[in-house]
Design a protein around this motif. Structure first.
Motif, PDB file in Angstrom:
ATOM      1  N   ARG A  73      32.345  39.109  45.786  1.00 29.51           N
ATOM      2  CA  ARG A  73      33.743  38.712  45.595  1.00 29.51           C
ATOM      3  C   ARG A  73      34.432  38.443  46.932  1.00 29.51           C
ATOM      4  O   ARG A  73      35.282  37.572  47.021  1.00 29.51           O
ATOM      5  N   ILE A  74      34.059  39.157  47.970  1.00 28.34           N
ATOM      6  CA  ILE A  74      34.618  38.886  49.297  1.00 28.34           C
ATOM      7  C   ILE A  74      34.140  37.515  49.771  1.00 28.34           C
ATOM      8  O   ILE A  74      34.952  36.698  50.228  1.00 28.34           O
ATOM      9  N   TYR A  75      32.851  37.249  49.654  1.00 25.56           N
ATOM     10  CA  TYR A  75      32.289  35.979  50.133  1.00 25.56           C
ATOM     11  C   TYR A  75      32.851  34.780  49.382  1.00 25.56           C
ATOM     12  O   TYR A  75      33.042  33.722  49.960  1.00 25.56           O
ATOM     13  N   GLN A  76      33.111  34.947  48.099  1.00 28.91           N
ATOM     14  CA  GLN A  76      33.529  33.808  47.287  1.00 28.91           C
ATOM     15  C   GLN A  76      35.046  33.656  47.184  1.00 28.91           C
ATOM     16  O   GLN A  76      35.535  32.740  46.522  1.00 28.91           O
ATOM     17  N   LEU A  77      35.780  34.489  47.865  1.00 30.32           N
ATOM     18  CA  LEU A  77      37.236  34.460  47.755  1.00 30.32           C
ATOM     19  C   LEU A  77      37.827  33.125  48.181  1.00 30.32           C
ATOM     20  O   LEU A  77      38.816  32.669  47.612  1.00 30.32           O
ATOM     21  N   ASN A  78      37.224  32.476  49.141  1.00 30.46           N
ATOM     22  CA  ASN A  78      37.728  31.181  49.595  1.00 30.46           C
ATOM     23  C   ASN A  78      37.651  30.117  48.492  1.00 30.46           C
ATOM     24  O   ASN A  78      38.363  29.117  48.538  1.00 30.46           O
ATOM     25  N   ALA A  79      36.810  30.349  47.503  1.00 30.57           N
ATOM     26  CA  ALA A  79      36.658  29.439  46.365  1.00 30.57           C
ATOM     27  C   ALA A  79      36.935  30.184  45.062  1.00 30.57           C
ATOM     28  O   ALA A  79      36.247  30.011  44.058  1.00 30.57           O
ATOM     29  N   TRP A  80      37.969  31.002  45.049  1.00 29.63           N
ATOM     30  CA  TRP A  80      38.237  31.892  43.921  1.00 29.63           C
ATOM     31  C   TRP A  80      38.439  31.153  42.604  1.00 29.63           C
ATOM     32  O   TRP A  80      38.062  31.655  41.552  1.00 29.63           O
TER      33      TRP A  80
ATOM     34  N   VAL B  43      44.429  39.880  48.392  1.00 31.74           N
ATOM     35  CA  VAL B  43      45.589  39.082  48.790  1.00 31.74           C
ATOM     36  C   VAL B  43      45.622  38.928  50.311  1.00 31.74           C
ATOM     37  O   VAL B  43      45.850  37.830  50.835  1.00 31.74           O
ATOM     38  N   GLN B  44      45.376  40.011  51.023  1.00 30.23           N
ATOM     39  CA  GLN B  44      45.429  39.946  52.476  1.00 30.23           C
ATOM     40  C   GLN B  44      44.308  39.085  53.047  1.00 30.23           C
ATOM     41  O   GLN B  44      44.524  38.342  54.009  1.00 30.23           O
ATOM     42  N   ILE B  45      43.138  39.151  52.460  1.00 33.64           N
ATOM     43  CA  ILE B  45      42.037  38.295  52.908  1.00 33.64           C
ATOM     44  C   ILE B  45      42.373  36.835  52.633  1.00 33.64           C
ATOM     45  O   ILE B  45      42.206  35.977  53.505  1.00 33.64           O
TER      46      ILE B  45
ATOM     47  N   ALA C 110      34.869  30.327  41.404  1.00 35.45           N
ATOM     48  CA  ALA C 110      33.871  31.408  41.419  1.00 35.45           C
ATOM     49  C   ALA C 110      33.692  32.111  40.079  1.00 35.45           C
ATOM     50  O   ALA C 110      32.601  32.591  39.784  1.00 35.45           O
ATOM     51  N   GLY C 111      34.740  32.219  39.281  1.00 37.58           N
ATOM     52  CA  GLY C 111      34.632  32.921  38.011  1.00 37.58           C
ATOM     53  C   GLY C 111      34.434  34.424  38.146  1.00 37.58           C
ATOM     54  O   GLY C 111      33.941  35.066  37.230  1.00 37.58           O
ATOM     55  N   LEU C 112      34.832  34.984  39.284  1.00 39.79           N
ATOM     56  CA  LEU C 112      34.608  36.411  39.550  1.00 39.79           C
ATOM     57  C   LEU C 112      35.880  37.252  39.500  1.00 39.79           C
ATOM     58  O   LEU C 112      35.813  38.474  39.644  1.00 39.79           O
ATOM     59  N   TYR C 113      37.017  36.626  39.301  1.00 44.96           N
ATOM     60  CA  TYR C 113      38.288  37.326  39.434  1.00 44.96           C
ATOM     61  C   TYR C 113      39.027  37.345  38.099  1.00 44.96           C
ATOM     62  O   TYR C 113      38.988  36.384  37.337  1.00 44.96           O
ATOM     63  N   THR C 114      39.702  38.460  37.831  1.00 41.79           N
ATOM     64  CA  THR C 114      40.455  38.597  36.589  1.00 41.79           C
ATOM     65  C   THR C 114      41.638  37.626  36.582  1.00 41.79           C
ATOM     66  O   THR C 114      42.019  37.091  37.631  1.00 41.79           O
ATOM     67  N   GLU C 115      42.226  37.439  35.415  1.00 43.70           N
ATOM     68  CA  GLU C 115      43.405  36.580  35.314  1.00 43.70           C
ATOM     69  C   GLU C 115      44.537  37.103  36.196  1.00 43.70           C
ATOM     70  O   GLU C 115      45.254  36.327  36.823  1.00 43.70           O
ATOM     71  N   LYS C 116      44.694  38.406  36.235  1.00 42.46           N
ATOM     72  CA  LYS C 116      45.737  39.009  37.069  1.00 42.46           C
ATOM     73  C   LYS C 116      45.471  38.733  38.545  1.00 42.46           C
ATOM     74  O   LYS C 116      46.382  38.376  39.295  1.00 42.46           O
ATOM     75  N   GLU C 117      44.223  38.903  38.978  1.00 41.15           N
ATOM     76  CA  GLU C 117      43.867  38.612  40.372  1.00 41.15           C
ATOM     77  C   GLU C 117      44.074  37.134  40.690  1.00 41.15           C
ATOM     78  O   GLU C 117      44.582  36.785  41.758  1.00 41.15           O
ATOM     79  N   GLN C 118      43.691  36.267  39.756  1.00 39.16           N
ATOM     80  CA  GLN C 118      43.879  34.836  39.966  1.00 39.16           C
ATOM     81  C   GLN C 118      45.362  34.493  40.105  1.00 39.16           C
ATOM     82  O   GLN C 118      45.738  33.675  40.959  1.00 39.16           O
ATOM     83  N   ALA C 119      46.203  35.117  39.301  1.00 40.86           N
ATOM     84  CA  ALA C 119      47.646  34.887  39.399  1.00 40.86           C
ATOM     85  C   ALA C 119      48.164  35.344  40.762  1.00 40.86           C
ATOM     86  O   ALA C 119      48.977  34.657  41.393  1.00 40.86           O
ATOM     87  N   ALA C 120      47.674  36.484  41.231  1.00 41.54           N
ATOM     88  CA  ALA C 120      48.085  36.995  42.544  1.00 41.54           C
ATOM     89  C   ALA C 120      47.598  36.085  43.663  1.00 41.54           C
ATOM     90  O   ALA C 120      48.333  35.828  44.630  1.00 41.54           O
TER      91      ALA C 120
END
Length: 148
Positions: free
Chosen positions: A69-76, A39-41, A79-89
């Protein structure tokens, strides 16, 4: 060419800095440390805060986050790398950070509420507005990445 730092906010406003540290600690309490860093990134990417990006990518690695996951966060979303909960956050992070239309869309809020208990959601919102405050301090004072 890097612009010079405008001021040392910590020394110029020590009471505000101390209050921000307390707010930051309260905001992250009871949230998953990896989620906190994601979230902070993401907020720091949106706000173009180099200082906070430097700090939170380092902290994410220490919390066990993967380089991918850090590198692809700008295109989350793609990317297909993040859980549903992370995507919601992350969606809530963007909505609260940008406030383009002056509000957080109901669908974004409801999706976050589906993944977080009310107390957790309150913590997440606090985390988001806290990193936004930190970003605004660092960007306005031109805090230099990698410095204290």
């Amino acid at each position: 060419m890097t612009a010079a730092q405008r001021m040392n906010f910590t020394k110029a406003a020590p009471k505000v800095f101390k209050a921000m540290i307390a707010l930051d600690a309260a905001a992250r309490a009871d949230l998953d440390p990896t989620l906190v860093e994601l979230v902070q990134i993401r907020a720091s990417q949106v706000n173009h805060c180099a200082y906070c990006l430097d700090m939170h990518t380092k902290d994410a690695r220490k919390a066990g986050e993967s380089e991918e996951r850090i590198y692809q966060l700008n295109a989350w979303r793609e990317a297909g790398l993040y859980t549903e909960k992370e995507q919601a956050a992350l969606a809530l992070t963007e909505a609260v950070t940008v406030l383009t239309d002056g509000f957080v869309p109901d669908a974004v809020y409801e999706e976050a509420a589906r993944h977080f208990e009310e107390s957790e959601l309150a913590q997440l919102i606090a985390l988001i507005f806290t990193i936004n405050a930190w970003n605004r301090i660092a960007v306005s004072t031109r805090k230099i990445p990698g410095t204290e």
